[in-house]
Design a protein around this motif. Sequence first.
Motif, PDB file in Angstrom:
ATOM      1  N   TYR A  17       0.850  -1.198   0.000  1.00 15.75           N
ATOM      2  CA  TYR A  17       0.000   0.000   0.000  1.00 15.75           C
ATOM      3  C   TYR A  17       0.885   1.247   0.000  1.00 15.75           C
ATOM      4  O   TYR A  17       0.650   2.193  -0.759  1.00 15.75           O
ATOM      5  CB  TYR A  17      -0.909  -0.009   1.233  1.00 15.75           C
ATOM      6  N   THR A  18       1.903   1.243   0.850  1.00 18.70           N
ATOM      7  CA  THR A  18       2.856   2.355   0.914  1.00 18.70           C
ATOM      8  C   THR A  18       3.504   2.573  -0.444  1.00 18.70           C
ATOM      9  O   THR A  18       3.663   3.717  -0.893  1.00 18.70           O
ATOM     10  CB  THR A  18       3.939   2.066   1.973  1.00 18.70           C
ATOM     11  N   ALA A  19       3.881   1.477  -1.090  1.00 17.94           N
ATOM     12  CA  ALA A  19       4.526   1.583  -2.406  1.00 17.94           C
ATOM     13  C   ALA A  19       3.623   2.307  -3.396  1.00 17.94           C
ATOM     14  O   ALA A  19       4.088   3.117  -4.204  1.00 17.94           O
ATOM     15  CB  ALA A  19       4.897   0.201  -2.928  1.00 17.94           C
ATOM     16  N   GLY A  20       2.313   2.025  -3.327  1.00 22.03           N
ATOM     17  CA  GLY A  20       1.370   2.699  -4.219  1.00 22.03           C
ATOM     18  C   GLY A  20       1.276   4.187  -3.938  1.00 22.03           C
ATOM     19  O   GLY A  20       1.225   5.007  -4.864  1.00 22.03           O
ATOM     20  N   VAL A  21       1.258   4.550  -2.654  1.00 18.44           N
ATOM     21  CA  VAL A  21       1.230   5.969  -2.288  1.00 18.44           C
ATOM     22  C   VAL A  21       2.492   6.666  -2.786  1.00 18.44           C
ATOM     23  O   VAL A  21       2.443   7.771  -3.351  1.00 18.44           O
ATOM     24  CB  VAL A  21       1.076   6.140  -0.760  1.00 18.44           C
ATOM     25  N   LEU A  22       3.629   6.013  -2.618  1.00 12.60           N
ATOM     26  CA  LEU A  22       4.896   6.615  -3.047  1.00 12.60           C
ATOM     27  C   LEU A  22       4.964   6.765  -4.569  1.00 12.60           C
ATOM     28  O   LEU A  22       5.495   7.760  -5.072  1.00 12.60           O
ATOM     29  CB  LEU A  22       6.070   5.778  -2.538  1.00 12.60           C
ATOM     30  N   ASP A  23       4.401   5.804  -5.296  1.00  6.64           N
ATOM     31  CA  ASP A  23       4.340   5.946  -6.759  1.00  6.64           C
ATOM     32  C   ASP A  23       3.454   7.122  -7.150  1.00  6.64           C
ATOM     33  O   ASP A  23       3.762   7.854  -8.113  1.00  6.64           O
ATOM     34  CB  ASP A  23       3.834   4.658  -7.406  1.00  6.64           C
ATOM     35  N   ALA A  24       2.361   7.327  -6.415  1.00  6.50           N
ATOM     36  CA  ALA A  24       1.498   8.484  -6.679  1.00  6.50           C
ATOM     37  C   ALA A  24       2.258   9.783  -6.420  1.00  6.50           C
ATOM     38  O   ALA A  24       2.128  10.757  -7.178  1.00  6.50           O
ATOM     39  CB  ALA A  24       0.243   8.426  -5.820  1.00  6.50           C
ATOM     40  N   PHE A  25       3.086   9.799  -5.375  1.00  5.10           N
ATOM     41  CA  PHE A  25       3.931  10.975  -5.110  1.00  5.10           C
ATOM     42  C   PHE A  25       4.880  11.221  -6.284  1.00  5.10           C
ATOM     43  O   PHE A  25       5.071  12.365  -6.713  1.00  5.10           O
ATOM     44  CB  PHE A  25       4.743  10.774  -3.833  1.00  5.10           C
TER      45      PHE A  25
END
Length: 198
Positions: A17-25
């Motif tokens: 989930y964190t990885a997805g947020v970081l990709d959005a960043f």
Amino acid sequence: MKDVALVLEGGGLRAIYTAGVLDAFLQQSLHFNYVIGVSAGAIYPASYVSRQFGRNLHIQQQYLNDKRYMGIRHWLATGNYVNTDFTYRRMAYELLPFDFDTFLNSNTEFKVGAFNCNTGKTDYFGMADFNDHDKLLDVLIASSSLPFMSKPSVINQNPYLDGGIGEPIPVAQSRKDGYARQVVILTQDEHYQKSAMK
């Protein structure tokens, strides 16, 4: 973002989930000058700091069911459930190369916490430690070495285990480093409370 710390909780595979947020960043060109995490909350942001969009997701989609990645046979043979040589070293150097140059030239202070078994405290390693590429991988391995599932990792003659043991959400360290404001990415829902260890 200046004067704001990005703080990341661990959580094993939940941290995808964190990885997805970081990709959005990354898609929004949102970069923090200070990033701190423990365990999986340190592994995934390494690819964020190296600006490698989608790398974490690609690794999980392509290799999660690969017998070389992790499993009981590795644990029985080596004492480590995760095959660290394959999952960290071969992944970073061969299979899905990690961009060490971009990482080191990112102007981001990236800190990784690992639990020092000798002192009972969490030690933090930063960019000054990571000029040696192998040292970065060693610290990431140490920070995600779960008790009973992994042998302690030895760094500078000290045995280390998972960074989440002592400081699962390293907000205190970011404040100690001078950041009064934090963006915190959690891997549990807002009502979760960790029960005491038995």
